[in-house]
Design an enzyme around this catalytic site. Structure first.
Site, PDB file in Angstrom:
ATOM      1  N   THR A 160      -3.709   2.733   6.967  1.00  0.00           N
ATOM      2  CA  THR A 160      -4.774   1.781   7.312  1.00  0.00           C
ATOM      3  C   THR A 160      -6.139   2.447   7.146  1.00  0.00           C
ATOM      4  O   THR A 160      -7.060   1.862   6.555  1.00  0.00           O
ATOM      5  CB  THR A 160      -4.585   1.266   8.753  1.00  0.00           C
ATOM      6  OG1 THR A 160      -3.320   0.606   8.821  1.00  0.00           O
ATOM      7  CG2 THR A 160      -5.685   0.288   9.138  1.00  0.00           C
ATOM      8  N   CYS A 164       4.564 -11.160  11.037  1.00  0.00           N
ATOM      9  CA  CYS A 164       3.777 -10.300  10.155  1.00  0.00           C
ATOM     10  C   CYS A 164       3.984  -8.855  10.585  1.00  0.00           C
ATOM     11  O   CYS A 164       4.489  -8.574  11.653  1.00  0.00           O
ATOM     12  CB  CYS A 164       2.324 -10.708  10.274  1.00  0.00           C
ATOM     13  SG  CYS A 164       1.256  -9.664   9.349  1.00  0.00           S
ATOM     14  N   HIS A 212       4.676   8.065   7.996  1.00  0.00           N
ATOM     15  CA  HIS A 212       5.790   7.520   8.790  1.00  0.00           C
ATOM     16  C   HIS A 212       6.683   6.545   8.025  1.00  0.00           C
ATOM     17  O   HIS A 212       7.672   6.049   8.561  1.00  0.00           O
ATOM     18  CB  HIS A 212       5.287   6.903  10.100  1.00  0.00           C
ATOM     19  CG  HIS A 212       4.639   5.568   9.991  1.00  0.00           C
ATOM     20  ND1 HIS A 212       5.300   4.402  10.289  1.00  0.00           N
ATOM     21  CD2 HIS A 212       3.388   5.197   9.638  1.00  0.00           C
ATOM     22  CE1 HIS A 212       4.484   3.370  10.140  1.00  0.00           C
ATOM     23  NE2 HIS A 212       3.304   3.826   9.741  1.00  0.00           N
ATOM     24  N   GLN A 228       4.477   1.836   0.822  1.00  0.00           N
ATOM     25  CA  GLN A 228       5.930   1.622   0.828  1.00  0.00           C
ATOM     26  C   GLN A 228       6.616   2.248  -0.380  1.00  0.00           C
ATOM     27  O   GLN A 228       7.831   2.388  -0.394  1.00  0.00           O
ATOM     28  CB  GLN A 228       6.243   0.118   0.851  1.00  0.00           C
ATOM     29  CG  GLN A 228       5.868  -0.574   2.149  1.00  0.00           C
ATOM     30  CD  GLN A 228       6.772  -0.192   3.324  1.00  0.00           C
ATOM     31  OE1 GLN A 228       7.797   0.480   3.152  1.00  0.00           O
ATOM     32  NE2 GLN A 228       6.398  -0.620   4.517  1.00  0.00           N
TER      33      GLN A 228
END
Ligand code: PLP
Length: 386
Positions: free
Chosen positions: A75, A330, A204, A182
């Site tokens: 983020t 979400c 993570h 991802q």
């Protein structure tokens, strides 16, 4: 004795690999130095550990060590990339192209930038969630400063054709940012070969610790200039001030090294388990449909809808026995119906009946068989109760 819960939510987060923990441990104990405290043993050790990790991360994603900027996760990397690059590029143009199926970290950052005078085109993906070069070519304008497109989708696993998208952006002289959170560690990612100038990743999602990630900032072809968004001590070549999270960074580096070494084997094995899970569910129940592509997707991702079922209710029924996620929730803390599934054009009922399964490195064949049986049982029970 109750049976152990099965974890099939690896797209939300992955467990820490014990080898990653072992690599981190000394930096939490005796090697606790500040990587900026050069000139004494503690600081020099921490600095060396960070630089080793920088090289490990760079090697996995086709970058140079000097192109890695450590952050607190994807983020933050996304915010730095989008805000930092657009601040520098504003005089060139204020138009941005992205897709409707990006992660909220991208969509919300761009929505914020719209309030600061940038204009955003959100491309609709094809029925499998992909954005191709033709659609991108139609959206590019003379004042397009940046393109932001996912490498791999976090809900349906779709892989975008990054090399083709990168070629187009290079031809048109437009900077390409990719959220590869991802993809990294699960499929081959080569930022330079794909012509991606900015790339975000997070530890993570690949068996590293939470709260650490990186932004790849290309230094040549293209040379990307960023305005820092975090000001302070000038760490990370002035791009991200703040004392470095040495244990986290060492964990990210080790996770990258392990993922690189195991990538092909992991991908093959995990995709086979995923296919088995899908087959068991498609054969075991009526009214099951796959959301997203069958090929060209993340090895561990399956997103399925179960006609007549409600995903939230299924999660309750599966309770402590199986961890999956609702396709309608979400990835963030809100419970809005999935913007990704809606962007595929799926009917609201189908969106609300979707589950996302995320298989990972430790998933076993027995777990897949058991998970499928639990889901079949839960869907049947729910349908019978209607
Ligand atoms: N982008 C994608 C595609 C993700 O799946 C995630 C994780 O949910 C993020 C960004 C955010 O990553 P982080 O948790 O490191 O901030």
């Amino acid at each position: 004795m109750s049976e152990p819960a099965i974890y099939l939510d690896h797209l939300a987060t992955t467990p820490l690999d014990p080898r990653v923990l072992a690599a981190m441990r000394p930096t939490l104990e005796e090697r606790f130095g500040n990587a900026s405290s050069r000139g004494h043993r503690f600081g020099d050790e921490a600095h060396a550990a960070v630089e080793r990790a920088r090289a490990q991360v760079a090697a996995l994603v086709g970058a140079e060590p000097a192109e890695i900027v450590f952050t607190s996760g994807a983020t933050e990397a996304i915010n730095l990339a989008l805000k930092g690059a657009l601040e520098m590029l504003a005089s060139r143009g204020r138009h941005v192209v992205t897709s409707a199926v990006e992660h909220r970290a991208v969509l919300d950052t761009l929505a914020h930038l719209e309030t600061r005078g940038f204009e955003v085109t959100r491309l609709a993906p094809d029925a499998e969630g992909r954005v191709g070069p033709e659609a991108l070519a139609r959206a590019l304008r003379d004042d397009t400063a940046l393109v932001a497109l996912l490498w791999a989708n976090n809900e349906i696993g779709t892989l975008n054709p990054m090399a083709e998208l990168g070629r187009l952006c290079r031809e048109r002289g437009v900077l390409l940012f990719s959220d590869a959170t991802q993809a990294v560690g699960k499929v081959p990612v080569d930022a330079r070969a794909a012509g991606v100038g900015l790339l975000a990743l997070s530890a993570h999602k690949l068996y590293g610790p939470k709260g650490v990630g990186a932004l790849v900032v290309s230094r040549r072809e293209p040379r990307v200039r960023l305005a820092p968004q975090m000001h302070g001590g000038g760490h990370e070549r002035g791009l991200r001030s703040g004392t470095l999270n040495v244990p986290g960074i060492v964990g990210l580096g080790e996770a990258c090294a392990l993922a690189g070494a195991a990538l092909e084997d992991d991908a093959r094995r995990i995709a086979a388990l995923r296919d088995r899970l899908e087959a068991l569910l498609l054969e075991g129940l009526e009214g099951v449909e796959r959301n997203g592509p069958r090929a060209e997707r993340l090895p561990g991702c399956a997103n399925l809808s179960f006609a007549g079922a409600d995903a939230e209710d299924l999660l309750v029924r599966l309770g402590g026995r199986l961890a999956v996620s609702s396709g309608s929730a979400c990835s963030s803390a809100d419970l809005e119906p999935s913007h990704v599934l809606r962007a595929l054009g799926l009917a609201p009922g189908r969106v609300a009946s979707s589950l996302r399964f995320g298989l990972g490195r430790t998933t076993t064949a027995q777990e897949v068989e058991r998970a499928a049986a639990l889901v079949v049982e839960a869907v049947r029970a729910q349908r019978a109760a209607r």
